[in-house]
Design a protein around this motif. Structure first.
Motif, mmCIF file in Angstrom:
data_model
loop_
_atom_site.group_PDB
_atom_site.id
_atom_site.type_symbol
_atom_site.label_atom_id
_atom_site.label_comp_id
_atom_site.label_asym_id
_atom_site.label_seq_id
_atom_site.Cartn_x
_atom_site.Cartn_y
_atom_site.Cartn_z
ATOM 1 N N TYR A 96 28.268 -18.032 51.182
ATOM 2 C CA TYR A 96 27.943 -16.673 51.662
ATOM 3 C C TYR A 96 28.907 -16.206 52.737
ATOM 4 C CZ TYR A 96 25.596 -20.289 54.377
ATOM 5 O OH TYR A 96 25.325 -21.458 55.038
ATOM 6 N N GLY A 104 22.849 -11.667 62.289
ATOM 7 C CA GLY A 104 21.772 -11.773 63.292
ATOM 8 C C GLY A 104 20.452 -11.181 62.850
ATOM 9 N N THR A 109 19.855 -15.854 55.302
ATOM 10 C CA THR A 109 18.804 -16.860 55.139
ATOM 11 C C THR A 109 17.849 -16.450 54.007
ATOM 12 O OG1 THR A 109 18.990 -17.446 57.464
ATOM 13 C CG2 THR A 109 16.961 -18.098 56.353
ATOM 14 N N ASN A 136 31.518 -24.587 62.307
ATOM 15 C CA ASN A 136 30.953 -23.289 61.917
ATOM 16 C C ASN A 136 29.442 -23.277 62.198
ATOM 17 O OD1 ASN A 136 30.263 -20.869 60.776
ATOM 18 N ND2 ASN A 136 31.412 -21.187 58.879
ATOM 19 N N ARG A 138 27.243 -20.972 62.936
ATOM 20 C CA ARG A 138 26.359 -19.967 62.305
ATOM 21 C C ARG A 138 26.034 -20.359 60.862
ATOM 22 N NH1 ARG A 138 25.977 -15.069 65.311
ATOM 23 N NH2 ARG A 138 24.155 -14.781 64.009
HETATM 24 C C1 COA Z 1 27.651 -17.590 58.137
HETATM 25 C C2 COA Z 1 27.060 -16.204 58.332
HETATM 26 C C3 COA Z 1 26.812 -15.542 56.989
HETATM 27 C C4 COA Z 1 25.722 -16.371 59.093
HETATM 28 O O1 COA Z 1 25.241 -15.101 59.454
HETATM 29 P P1 COA Z 1 23.868 -14.959 60.279
HETATM 30 O O2 COA Z 1 23.646 -13.530 60.529
HETATM 31 O O3 COA Z 1 23.869 -15.908 61.422
HETATM 32 O O4 COA Z 1 22.795 -15.505 59.230
HETATM 33 P P2 COA Z 1 21.452 -14.752 58.785
HETATM 34 O O5 COA Z 1 21.783 -13.475 58.105
HETATM 35 O O6 COA Z 1 20.666 -15.741 58.038
HETATM 36 O O7 COA Z 1 20.756 -14.391 60.157
HETATM 37 C C5 COA Z 1 20.303 -15.405 61.020
HETATM 38 C C6 COA Z 1 20.150 -14.790 62.375
HETATM 39 O O8 COA Z 1 19.214 -13.707 62.311
HETATM 40 C C7 COA Z 1 18.067 -14.031 63.098
HETATM 41 N N1 COA Z 1 16.912 -13.566 62.318
HETATM 42 C C8 COA Z 1 16.282 -12.376 62.498
HETATM 43 N N2 COA Z 1 15.320 -12.230 61.573
HETATM 44 C C9 COA Z 1 15.338 -13.335 60.799
HETATM 45 C C10 COA Z 1 14.583 -13.759 59.671
HETATM 46 N N3 COA Z 1 13.592 -12.999 59.143
HETATM 47 N N4 COA Z 1 14.883 -14.938 59.094
HETATM 48 C C11 COA Z 1 15.858 -15.715 59.582
HETATM 49 N N5 COA Z 1 16.611 -15.363 60.649
HETATM 50 C C12 COA Z 1 16.353 -14.179 61.263
HETATM 51 C C13 COA Z 1 18.131 -15.508 63.344
HETATM 52 O O9 COA Z 1 17.498 -15.853 64.548
HETATM 53 C C14 COA Z 1 19.634 -15.725 63.424
HETATM 54 O O10 COA Z 1 20.141 -15.242 64.635
HETATM 55 P P3 COA Z 1 20.670 -16.262 65.783
HETATM 56 O O11 COA Z 1 21.707 -17.143 65.153
HETATM 57 O O12 COA Z 1 21.218 -15.338 66.809
HETATM 58 O O13 COA Z 1 19.453 -17.017 66.177
HETATM 59 C C15 COA Z 1 27.998 -15.287 59.154
HETATM 60 O O14 COA Z 1 28.174 -15.829 60.427
HETATM 61 C C16 COA Z 1 29.365 -15.106 58.491
HETATM 62 O O15 COA Z 1 29.555 -14.243 57.631
HETATM 63 N N6 COA Z 1 30.373 -15.924 58.919
HETATM 64 C C17 COA Z 1 31.735 -15.827 58.386
HETATM 65 C C18 COA Z 1 31.819 -16.375 56.971
HETATM 66 C C19 COA Z 1 31.284 -17.797 56.880
HETATM 67 O O16 COA Z 1 31.372 -18.569 57.815
HETATM 68 N N7 COA Z 1 30.724 -18.138 55.696
HETATM 69 C C20 COA Z 1 30.207 -19.485 55.456
HETATM 70 C C21 COA Z 1 31.316 -20.413 55.142
HETATM 71 S S1 COA Z 1 30.696 -22.075 54.956
#
Ligand code: COA
Length: 187
Positions: A96, A104, A109, A136, A138
């Protein structure tokens, strides 16, 4: 286009060449964000994106991988999918990325849960896995939030950016039996 609803506003659908311009635009304005962790982040043009999507469409037709777009209120905000589908081992990888402006909020997820269901119920998987650079945080948090088991740290196993830099990989897995347990507990 056919879209799998994730919630009221969010949907997931296999990418087609009609998406090339929009996907390119999202990637282009997120170059800095995506370049840190994705080897394919430096896509050079809409034409190149169209060609990459055509390859993906063929791979999906052969059930070798799936690239899907995440659509929020009609606009593409990222991509998620199944970069490798291994039908011999019944093991499927989940991957993803998201427009930084939409991080965020839990979108990825939620999407991973939909992809897991597809993998286990429709594609016959017995295991799904997520691999991320050990740095990584996140991405690793997505797997950990969903109860994946850290199966190992594979040394120097993952290319993390278009420059070809390699780091150790954190490999997370979830077995079908664990998924069933988790989903039953969530209800
Ligand atoms: C990896 C990536 C997709 C993660 O994005 P993300 O926004 O952290 O993930 P989600 O969309 O699942 O959101 C989770 C966040 O939303 C929050 N959140 C809010 N409502 C939520 C819900 N209903 N369920 C889960 N999380 C929720 C969580 O607390 C978390 O925030 P935090 O980390 O500040 O605690 C993003 O950082 C990205 O695009 N990175 C660059 C590309 C990459 O690394 N890809 C993966 C390669 S292995």
């Amino acid at each position: 286009m056919f879209e799998h609803r994730i919630d009221e506003n969010l949907g997931l659908r296999p990418v087609t060449i009609l998406d090339a311009e929009e996907v390119y635009a999202v990637m282009d304005r997120n170059r800095e964000h995506l370049r840190r962790w994705l080897p394919f982040a430096d896509i050079a043009s809409v034409e190149d994106e169209r060609a990459a999507i055509a390859v993906q469409a063929q791979r999906w037709a052969e059930l070798r991988s799936l690239m899907a777009v995440l659509v929020l209120d009609g606009k593409i905000i990222g991509s998620a999918g199944l970069p490798t589908i291994n039908r011999e081992t019944k093991s499927i990888e989940i991957g993803y990325w998201l427009d930084e402006a939409h991080t965020g909020k839990g979108y990825v997820t939620k999407t991973v849960r939909v992809l897991e269901r597809m993998a286990f119920e429709e594609l016959g998987a017995e295991r799904v896995h997520i691999g991320a650079s050990v740095h990584n945080a996140r991405s690793r948090a997505v797997a950990e939030r969903l109860g994946y088991k850290l199966e190992g740290i594979i040394r120097q196993a993952i290319v993390i950016n278009p420059d070809g830099d390699v780091t150790d990989e954190a490999l997370y897995g979830l077995l079908k039996s664990e998924w069933i347990q988790r989903e039953e507990a969530a209800v």
